[in-house]
Scaffold this motif. Structure first.
Motif, PDB file in Angstrom:
ATOM      1  N   ARG A 132       0.823  -1.214   0.000  1.00 61.60           N
ATOM      2  CA  ARG A 132       0.000   0.000   0.000  1.00 61.60           C
ATOM      3  C   ARG A 132       0.857   1.263   0.000  1.00 61.60           C
ATOM      4  O   ARG A 132       0.490   2.284   0.564  1.00 61.60           O
ATOM      5  N   ARG A 135       0.364   4.285  -5.663  1.00 60.53           N
ATOM      6  CA  ARG A 135       0.245   3.780  -7.033  1.00 60.53           C
ATOM      7  C   ARG A 135       1.542   3.976  -7.813  1.00 60.53           C
ATOM      8  O   ARG A 135       1.911   3.152  -8.639  1.00 60.53           O
ATOM      9  N   TYR A 150       7.104   1.262  -9.596  1.00 61.98           N
ATOM     10  CA  TYR A 150       5.695   0.957  -9.832  1.00 61.98           C
ATOM     11  C   TYR A 150       4.987   2.184 -10.379  1.00 61.98           C
ATOM     12  O   TYR A 150       5.192   3.308  -9.893  1.00 61.98           O
ATOM     13  N   ARG A 152       0.939   3.074 -11.361  1.00 64.61           N
ATOM     14  CA  ARG A 152      -0.416   2.538 -11.251  1.00 64.61           C
ATOM     15  C   ARG A 152      -0.403   1.168 -10.570  1.00 64.61           C
ATOM     16  O   ARG A 152      -1.136   0.268 -10.942  1.00 64.61           O
ATOM     17  N   ASN A 153       0.503   1.055  -9.613  1.00 63.23           N
ATOM     18  CA  ASN A 153       0.633  -0.137  -8.772  1.00 63.23           C
ATOM     19  C   ASN A 153       1.100  -1.372  -9.548  1.00 63.23           C
ATOM     20  O   ASN A 153       0.932  -2.503  -9.099  1.00 63.23           O
TER      21      ASN A 153
END
Length: 255
Positions: A132, A135, A150, A152-153
């Protein structure tokens, strides 16, 4: 930061192809991946068939190009997909090996092993350090010397790195990369001279002391070898700062 220690030495060619477009800001890495992914190339990358011969640094030909396409499809950066097994491809292979849990050492540093070829067919994804964490984020794993960017995750770039050596010949100990939660703070273009050496295109995450940066005219060794910064391959250092928000991108370093 650079210091006198053993490492492979190469002369760096000028960026070409998609790498040059990324460095110039004409393409993001994601756009470059899409540009490279013509139907034929996508098919070649998606269905990887290990070659009969072991691939290694200095080789060239269709088998090397298929390796490059596969690495690029998996978000490793092998440089130009030109069928030439050069330094950029080698460092992408290192990153892939590290993610798969295969050791890189002096005996196998320039060879794509049979186990690595099999893993390219069914690869393992990088271990997520901070699920978490945002994104867009940068994760650096000191246990396997891998950086994952990363977006957009989803992994957009997976790179081999060289982090703090701990102890350096003739320079004592305490050269460690700090672990913790940080953010990108600033970027300085080109060569930056600091008390311990030089940084190329540094993206700082602790003051103006610790950065993610390139190294002068050398490969990034496969082992921890820095004074504490996160050293990335020179070809990636040419465009890395264009892939992240500066300031503000979270940087998570775990050991």
């Amino acid at each position: 930061m650079r210091h006198a220690a053993w490492r492979l030495v190469f002369s760096w060619p000028a960026l070409s192809g998609l790498g040059a477009l990324i460095a110039a800001g004409a393409l993001t890495l994601g756009q470059a991946g899409a540009a490279a992914a013509s139907p034929a190339r996508t098919a070649a990358a998606a269905v990887y068939i290990p070659p009969k011969q072991l691939l290694k640094l200095g080789m060239h030909g269709p088998a090397v190009r298929r390796l490059q396409l596969r690495l690029a499809a998996l978000k490793y950066y092998p440089g130009a997909t030109d069928g030439k097994f050069g330094l950029e491809t080698l460092e992408a292979v290192w990153a892939f090996k590290e993610v798969q849990g295969y050791p890189v050492n002096f005996a196998n540093e320039d060879v794509v092993s049979r186990a690595t070829e099999r893993a390219l067919v069914h690869p393992r994804s990088p271990r997520v350090l901070v699920p978490r964490g945002g994104r867009m984020r940068i994760e650096v794993n000191l246990n396997n010397e891998v950086l994952v960017l990363y977006n957009r995750n989803t992994p957009e770039l997976i790179s081999h790195v060289s982090t703090g050596a701990g102890c350096l010949p003739g320079q004592g100990c305490g050269w460690n990369t700090p672990t913790g939660n940080f953010h990108t703070l600033s970027f300085l273009p080109g060569w930056v001279h600091v008390p311990l050496g030089e940084m190329y295109n540094p993206v700082f995450f602790i003051g103006t002391k610790y950065a993610i940066h390139g190294e002068y005219n050398t490969s990034v060794p496969f082992y921890p070898d820095s004074h504490g910064c996160v050293r990335i391959p020179m070809d990636i250092a040419n465009f890395f700062h264009k892939l992240v928000k500066i300031p503000g991108t979270p940087v998570y370093i775990r050991g």
